[in-house]
Design a protein around this motif. Structure first.
Motif, short mmCIF file in Angstrom:
data_model
loop_
_atom_site.label_atom_id
_atom_site.label_comp_id
_atom_site.label_asym_id
_atom_site.label_seq_id
_atom_site.Cartn_x
_atom_site.Cartn_y
_atom_site.Cartn_z
N PHE A 46 11.22 -19.49 8.21
CA PHE A 46 10.18 -19.10 7.29
C PHE A 46 9.42 -20.41 7.01
N PRO A 47 8.00 -19.98 6.74
CA PRO A 47 7.07 -20.98 6.45
C PRO A 47 7.34 -21.57 5.03
N MET A 104 12.73 -2.50 5.47
CA MET A 104 11.38 -2.98 5.52
C MET A 104 10.73 -2.70 6.74
N LYS A 105 11.35 -3.21 7.77
CA LYS A 105 10.66 -3.31 8.91
C LYS A 105 10.58 -1.69 9.33
N SER A 109 10.56 1.17 7.69
CA SER A 109 9.72 2.11 6.64
C SER A 109 8.49 1.70 6.69
N ILE A 110 7.81 0.45 7.17
CA ILE A 110 6.34 0.03 7.07
C ILE A 110 5.59 0.69 8.28
N ILE A 132 -0.77 -1.96 5.38
CA ILE A 132 0.73 -1.65 5.59
C ILE A 132 0.92 -0.39 4.49
N GLN A 162 3.83 3.03 3.44
CA GLN A 162 4.99 3.87 3.73
C GLN A 162 4.62 5.19 4.11
N THR A 206 -1.73 4.60 0.04
CA THR A 206 -2.41 5.09 -1.40
C THR A 206 -4.01 4.55 -1.69
N LEU A 207 -4.18 3.55 -1.25
CA LEU A 207 -5.47 3.07 -1.53
C LEU A 207 -6.64 3.88 -0.55
N ASP A 218 -5.41 -9.98 6.47
CA ASP A 218 -4.26 -9.53 6.37
C ASP A 218 -3.81 -8.56 5.23
N ASP A 234 -1.75 -8.29 3.27
CA ASP A 234 -1.20 -8.97 1.99
C ASP A 234 -2.40 -9.53 1.04
N TYR A 274 -3.27 -7.10 -1.65
CA TYR A 274 -2.45 -7.21 -2.92
C TYR A 274 -3.07 -8.39 -3.97
N LYS A 314 -4.58 -7.31 -7.61
CA LYS A 314 -4.10 -8.13 -8.90
C LYS A 314 -4.96 -8.28 -10.03
#
Lengths: 196, 196
Positions: free
Chosen positions: A17-18, A50-51, A53-54, A63, A65, A70-71, A87, A89, A92, A96
């Motif tokens: 992981f980074p 997660m892998k 269902s996405i 990404i 489900q 939804t957006l 990306d 992420d 999100y 926020k």
């Protein structure tokens, strides 16, 4: 002597992981070792789940489900704006802040010839199909050299479609100090100065 | 809107690790999302495999893949010394320094009445069975209040068995600075001063 093989293998996986170094990976592995079995099972299941269902949203490439995401299916969002991000992420992070009520589009990266990433590797064709005359396209790539190059490339194509193209402001981060700010940021802040 | 449930669940699982905050857990989850499926599968397998393959050594209580563990079955180690540690991972920290060639014993924690951990919750009876007259028992618990209380409790029992009881030195950590050292450490360093 060293740690048992199975622990070593887990440390190796965590260290991939980074931002997770060997020490933290060791601490994480030993922590799991000392917790009840259920916690490890929950973690392993969450990873695999997660892998599985996405999916990738067929409209914006984010990404999700369910498809469309939804957006993209939210009727309250403004169809006259598309915010382009590298990306999923990044969406999100922007959401926020509650500062934007339009749609999104995920490029899946930025142009980077050295890494073999050209326009064909990015989700650009789908973006051009979504653009309509008079729409505002907000480019929200990261403020890197590749991000800027991608912005220039996209801006040209988007303007041909009659879109208004903007990008996120460059400038001093809130709470920062000129003393510790790099030259490129100060230059951007000066160029982008706004009237008070 | 928030992230899809399955990602949220994974973030929650990662955030349970000590030293891993919400932000890092998010970064880890998004990282996995963007890597090939195999990496997630390898990680999940490594987690489950570790929990399944690790046993507790019937002699010292340490973690091992075969019983007794390699340290207990190693003929080259000195049977006249037992180093008592709180957790199995402490053994690896001590072994890295190559400063000790005796055996080990894992307590599985320290006495902590507030958390409901008394002598019966620790691996003490097995330790007393291993102790023989004239052996040196090196107490290597963490230098905390609970660690010290556990040392005092064990020392009394071990001396009754005729053992010589020692504990790891307290003092200034190597590379530290008196300016940044807490009072309790300076006090320990002064009390434990050695002749040059």
């Amino acid at each position: 002597m060293s740690v048992p093989d199975s622990i070593d293998r887990l440390i190796e996986q965590f260290a991939k992981f980074p931002g997770i170094g060997k020490k933290t990976a060791e601490r994480m592995s030993f922590y799991l070792l000392n917790t009840p079995n259920e916690q490890s099972i929950h973690l392993a299941e969450a990873i695999l789940d997660m892998k599985q269902s996405i999916l990738s949203c067929s409209v914006c490439g984010s990404i999700t489900q369910e498809d469309p995401c939804t957006l993209c299916s939210d009727l309250k969002r403004d169809d006259n704006f598309i915010c382009v991000v590298e990306d999923a992420d990044d969406i999100y992070r922007l959401e926020k802040t509650n500062s934007y009520m339009g749609r999104y589009h995920v490029l899946g990266g930025v142009l980077s010839p050295l890494d073999g990433i050209g326009p064909d590797e990015l989700n650009i064709d789908a973006l051009l199909l979504r653009v309509k005359d008079g729409m505002e396209i907000v480019l929200a790539t990261n403020p890197s050299i590749e991000g800027e190059a991608t912005n220039l490339y996209l801006a040209k194509l988007l303007k041909q479609k009659g879109a208004i193209v903007t990008r996120l402001a460059r400038g001093l981060p809130v709470g920062s100090d000129l003393e510790y700010t790099d030259d490129a940021t100060i230059l951007s802040a000066m160029e982008g100065r706004t009237a008070l």
